[in-house]
Write an enzyme that holds these catalytic residues in place. Sequence first.
Site, PDB file in Angstrom:
ATOM      1  N   HIS A  33      -0.313  14.545   6.359  1.00 31.36           N
ATOM      2  CA  HIS A  33      -1.490  15.119   7.021  1.00 31.36           C
ATOM      3  C   HIS A  33      -1.116  15.834   8.316  1.00 31.36           C
ATOM      4  CE1 HIS A  33      -4.357  13.002   4.462  1.00 31.36           C
ATOM      5  NE2 HIS A  33      -3.788  11.846   4.725  1.00 31.36           N
TER       6      HIS A  33
ATOM      7  N   CYS B 114       5.040   9.779 -21.333  1.00 32.00           N
ATOM      8  CA  CYS B 114       5.089   8.683 -22.319  1.00 32.00           C
ATOM      9  C   CYS B 114       5.077   7.310 -21.637  1.00 32.00           C
ATOM     10  CB  CYS B 114       6.291   8.833 -23.258  1.00 32.00           C
ATOM     11  SG  CYS B 114       7.799   8.018 -22.704  1.00 32.00           S
TER      12      CYS B 114
ATOM     13  N   ALA C 205      -0.273  10.595  -1.049  1.00 29.06           N
ATOM     14  CA  ALA C 205       0.995  11.292  -0.778  1.00 29.06           C
ATOM     15  C   ALA C 205       0.828  12.604  -0.033  1.00 29.06           C
ATOM     16  CB  ALA C 205       1.738  11.511  -2.099  1.00 29.06           C
TER      17      ALA C 205
ATOM     18  N   THR D 176       0.823  -1.210   0.000  1.00 27.28           N
ATOM     19  CA  THR D 176       0.000   0.000   0.000  1.00 27.28           C
ATOM     20  C   THR D 176       0.863   1.268   0.000  1.00 27.28           C
ATOM     21  OG1 THR D 176      -1.784  -1.160   1.117  1.00 27.28           O
ATOM     22  CG2 THR D 176      -1.763   1.217   1.358  1.00 27.28           C
TER      23      THR D 176
ATOM     24  N   LYS E 243     -12.278  10.289   3.621  1.00 26.61           N
ATOM     25  CA  LYS E 243     -11.998  11.704   3.362  1.00 26.61           C
ATOM     26  C   LYS E 243     -12.589  12.174   2.038  1.00 26.61           C
ATOM     27  CE  LYS E 243      -7.628  11.469   5.896  1.00 26.61           C
ATOM     28  NZ  LYS E 243      -8.028  12.093   7.158  1.00 26.61           N
TER      29      LYS E 243
HETATM   30  C1  LIG Z   1      -5.717   5.326  -1.801  1.00 20.35           C
HETATM   31  C2  LIG Z   1      -4.905   5.571  -0.576  1.00 20.35           C
HETATM   32  C3  LIG Z   1      -4.579   6.868  -0.212  1.00 20.35           C
HETATM   33  C4  LIG Z   1      -3.819   7.108   0.929  1.00 20.35           C
HETATM   34  N1  LIG Z   1      -3.397   8.370   1.187  1.00 20.35           N
HETATM   35  C5  LIG Z   1      -2.569   8.614   2.235  1.00 20.35           C
HETATM   36  C6  LIG Z   1      -2.053   9.906   2.456  1.00 20.35           C
HETATM   37  O1  LIG Z   1      -2.294  10.823   1.676  1.00 20.35           O
HETATM   38  N2  LIG Z   1      -1.282  10.110   3.545  1.00 20.35           N
HETATM   39  C7  LIG Z   1      -0.983   9.115   4.434  1.00 20.35           C
HETATM   40  O2  LIG Z   1      -0.308   9.379   5.432  1.00 20.35           O
HETATM   41  N3  LIG Z   1      -1.414   7.854   4.217  1.00 20.35           N
HETATM   42  C8  LIG Z   1      -2.196   7.582   3.145  1.00 20.35           C
HETATM   43  N4  LIG Z   1      -2.650   6.312   2.886  1.00 20.35           N
HETATM   44  C9  LIG Z   1      -2.327   5.265   3.848  1.00 20.35           C
HETATM   45  C10 LIG Z   1      -0.923   4.729   3.729  1.00 20.35           C
HETATM   46  O3  LIG Z   1      -0.557   4.521   2.371  1.00 20.35           O
HETATM   47  C11 LIG Z   1      -0.850   3.426   4.517  1.00 20.35           C
HETATM   48  O4  LIG Z   1      -1.361   3.651   5.822  1.00 20.35           O
HETATM   49  C12 LIG Z   1       0.555   2.895   4.623  1.00 20.35           C
HETATM   50  O5  LIG Z   1       1.157   2.790   3.366  1.00 20.35           O
HETATM   51  C13 LIG Z   1       0.531   1.555   5.312  1.00 20.35           C
HETATM   52  O6  LIG Z   1       1.854   1.095   5.393  1.00 20.35           O
HETATM   53  P1  LIG Z   1       2.159  -0.343   5.952  1.00 20.35           P
HETATM   54  O7  LIG Z   1       3.628  -0.432   6.062  1.00 20.35           O
HETATM   55  O8  LIG Z   1       1.336  -0.588   7.165  1.00 20.35           O
HETATM   56  O9  LIG Z   1       1.562  -1.337   4.840  1.00 20.35           O
HETATM   57  P2  LIG Z   1       2.163  -1.802   3.436  1.00 20.35           P
HETATM   58  O10 LIG Z   1       2.786  -0.699   2.698  1.00 20.35           O
HETATM   59  O11 LIG Z   1       1.077  -2.540   2.735  1.00 20.35           O
HETATM   60  O12 LIG Z   1       3.323  -2.796   3.850  1.00 20.35           O
HETATM   61  C14 LIG Z   1       3.062  -4.074   4.380  1.00 20.35           C
HETATM   62  C15 LIG Z   1       4.088  -5.008   3.793  1.00 20.35           C
HETATM   63  O13 LIG Z   1       3.962  -6.266   4.416  1.00 20.35           O
HETATM   64  C16 LIG Z   1       4.278  -7.247   3.469  1.00 20.35           C
HETATM   65  N5  LIG Z   1       3.702  -8.527   3.922  1.00 20.35           N
HETATM   66  C17 LIG Z   1       2.399  -8.839   4.062  1.00 20.35           C
HETATM   67  N6  LIG Z   1       2.267 -10.104   4.492  1.00 20.35           N
HETATM   68  C18 LIG Z   1       3.531 -10.593   4.646  1.00 20.35           C
HETATM   69  C19 LIG Z   1       4.052 -11.850   5.066  1.00 20.35           C
HETATM   70  N7  LIG Z   1       3.253 -12.884   5.415  1.00 20.35           N
HETATM   71  N8  LIG Z   1       5.398 -12.028   5.072  1.00 20.35           N
HETATM   72  C20 LIG Z   1       6.236 -10.995   4.723  1.00 20.35           C
HETATM   73  N9  LIG Z   1       5.782  -9.787   4.306  1.00 20.35           N
HETATM   74  C21 LIG Z   1       4.452  -9.593   4.286  1.00 20.35           C
HETATM   75  C22 LIG Z   1       3.672  -6.725   2.191  1.00 20.35           C
HETATM   76  O14 LIG Z   1       4.278  -7.306   1.044  1.00 20.35           O
HETATM   77  C23 LIG Z   1       3.919  -5.237   2.305  1.00 20.35           C
HETATM   78  O15 LIG Z   1       5.081  -4.821   1.623  1.00 20.35           O
HETATM   79  C24 LIG Z   1      -3.419   6.032   1.759  1.00 20.35           C
HETATM   80  C25 LIG Z   1      -3.751   4.724   1.403  1.00 20.35           C
HETATM   81  C26 LIG Z   1      -4.464   4.494   0.233  1.00 20.35           C
HETATM   82  C27 LIG Z   1      -4.747   3.087  -0.185  1.00 20.35           C
END
Ligand SMILES: Cc1cc2nc3c(=O)[nH]c(=O)nc-3n(C[C@H](O)[C@H](O)[C@H](O)COP(=O)(O)OP(=O)(O)OC[C@H]3O[C@@H](n4cnc5c(N)ncnc54)[C@H](O)[C@@H]3O)c2cc1C
Length: 481
Positions: free
Chosen positions: A67, A459, A64, A58, A271
């Site tokens: 906040h 492109c 991006a 994600t 939002k």
């Molecule tokens: C459309 C959208 C808009 C957003 N806008 C914003 C914003 O403007 N500002 C903001 O602050 N946040 C925003 N967010 C939220 C933000 O992107 C997420 O909260 C954040 O990226 C979450 O990070 P994470 O590390 O928890 O998850 P992830 O980035 O999903 O990382 C989790 C990782 O765990 C790995 N994983 C999963 N299972 C396993 C396993 N069994 N073994 C090993 N690895 C595993 C995955 O491969 C992945 O790489 C937005 C989200 C979305 C979808």
Amino acid sequence: MNQDGTGLVTRSGSLPSEPYDVTVVGAGVVGAALARELARYRLRVAVVESSDDVGEGTSKANTAILHTGFDAVPGSLEARLVREGQRLLSAYAAECGIPVERVGALLVAWDEEQLAALPSLLEKAGRNGHDEAALLDAAEVRAREPHLGPGALGALEVPGESIICPWTTPLAFATQAVRSGVDLHLNCRLTAVGQGDAADGTPHTLRTSRGDVRTRYLVNAAGLGADTVDRMLGHDTFTVTPRRGQLIVFDKLARDLVRHILLPVPTALGKGVLVAPTVYGNVLLGPTAEDLDDKQATGSTAEGLAGLREKGARILPELLDEDVTAVYAGLRAATEDDDYQIHARPGQRYVTVGGIRSTGLTASMAIAAYVTGLLADCGLDLGGESRELAPVTMPNLGENFPRPYQRAELIAADPEYGALVCHCERVTRGEIRDALASTVAPGSLDGLRRRTRARGGRCQGFYCGAAVRELFDRRDWLATR
Ligand SMILES: Cc1cc2nc3c(=O)[nH]c(=O)nc-3n(C[C@H](O)[C@H](O)[C@H](O)COP(=O)(O)OP(=O)(O)OC[C@H]3O[C@@H](n4cnc5c(N)ncnc54)[C@H](O)[C@@H]3O)c2cc1C
């Protein structure tokens, strides 16, 4: 860890047999921030990540925005960590060169009901500590955003809202963590956990797609997979329902149409759809909010994009006349609860960091500090005071800061910074070479794009694709130049 104190970055082969003190599952922005935070202590730390790169889940596909948390539920854990995270990440970004632009946000009211909701949002912003927020009347809104569609009745202005590079952020964390001794194991999916014994100190055995890893403490930062990993440890407290957000990226010629992040008045589903500039000089329209049951459903749909265009036409009609550079979708890790799902299980030497839905980029550094405290509460000996880490300087991907092709002194010292490969995004051979030789090097062309912007322009690689691929395919040779 290598003899020089640098951590390992591995993509294949067996894993070290010596137990780690802490292993983090997931190298998204949250897991990478945590790895960096833990690197400040005398600990053996590993990150296991199922994909071939950092920030591949994600974290690579969001809106991006750094906040302020002005609209968070006052008193919630999310409100606290977003507010603290914004402060920490703003300072960190300035230190290591992650592009941030403090453009501010306007929460625009398009009907009387929305206008009537603005004072309570102002009051909420105040309760969240954002006293600089202010109400604007229709004329003031138009003066600030001359291209806004007709019918805007007023707005709430939140000056602190910023845009940030979402790709450099987890990379900076991971780079600094690895240079400070953390081992990063990619292509390494956790499939099961053989639980150790806290009483006699027996480590957990993590079964992964690349063999076993042993670890005394475990942190689950698996994003969309956090509920699955939680169940491996016997917990059934939440379920992740992926909430898809589709977005449209407009060409850089649209950039002059918008000055602020233009937010709608929020609804219960989130939002809402916004228009925002990006640090790369494009304009974003999105995201949608669709609850799905498929954690892989990151495709865009005709229906979703049409809905966005309809909403965009009201907010900024001229935007719809501009060319579209790309579309993408990300999946928020939504759960049945409105707050983050961060739980410490001292008896298992385990912390869950789940439900980090729509603010995890902003809150990442504060989540990392909070979880480190929870690990200590679970009995982890941090080994004394934290240390300052050697600073990192990340390559600049921001359009509003000097890029290598604009820097005569850099090109004079190394002509490779004057040799353009990707003309749309003005990416040079020097930058591609540097990315291929970097501490956490890309494992794919998409990974290279997130480090340089190569193939990310109008492109989409049609003209530069073959040249970029050739450089990527010769990466072992180039990295030694
Ligand atoms: C459309 C959208 C808009 C957003 N806008 C914003 C914003 O403007 N500002 C903001 O602050 N946040 C925003 N967010 C939220 C933000 O992107 C997420 O909260 C954040 O990226 C979450 O990070 P994470 O590390 O928890 O998850 P992830 O980035 O999903 O990382 C989790 C990782 O765990 C790995 N994983 C999963 N299972 C396993 C396993 N069994 N073994 C090993 N690895 C595993 C995955 O491969 C992945 O790489 C937005 C989200 C979305 C979808």
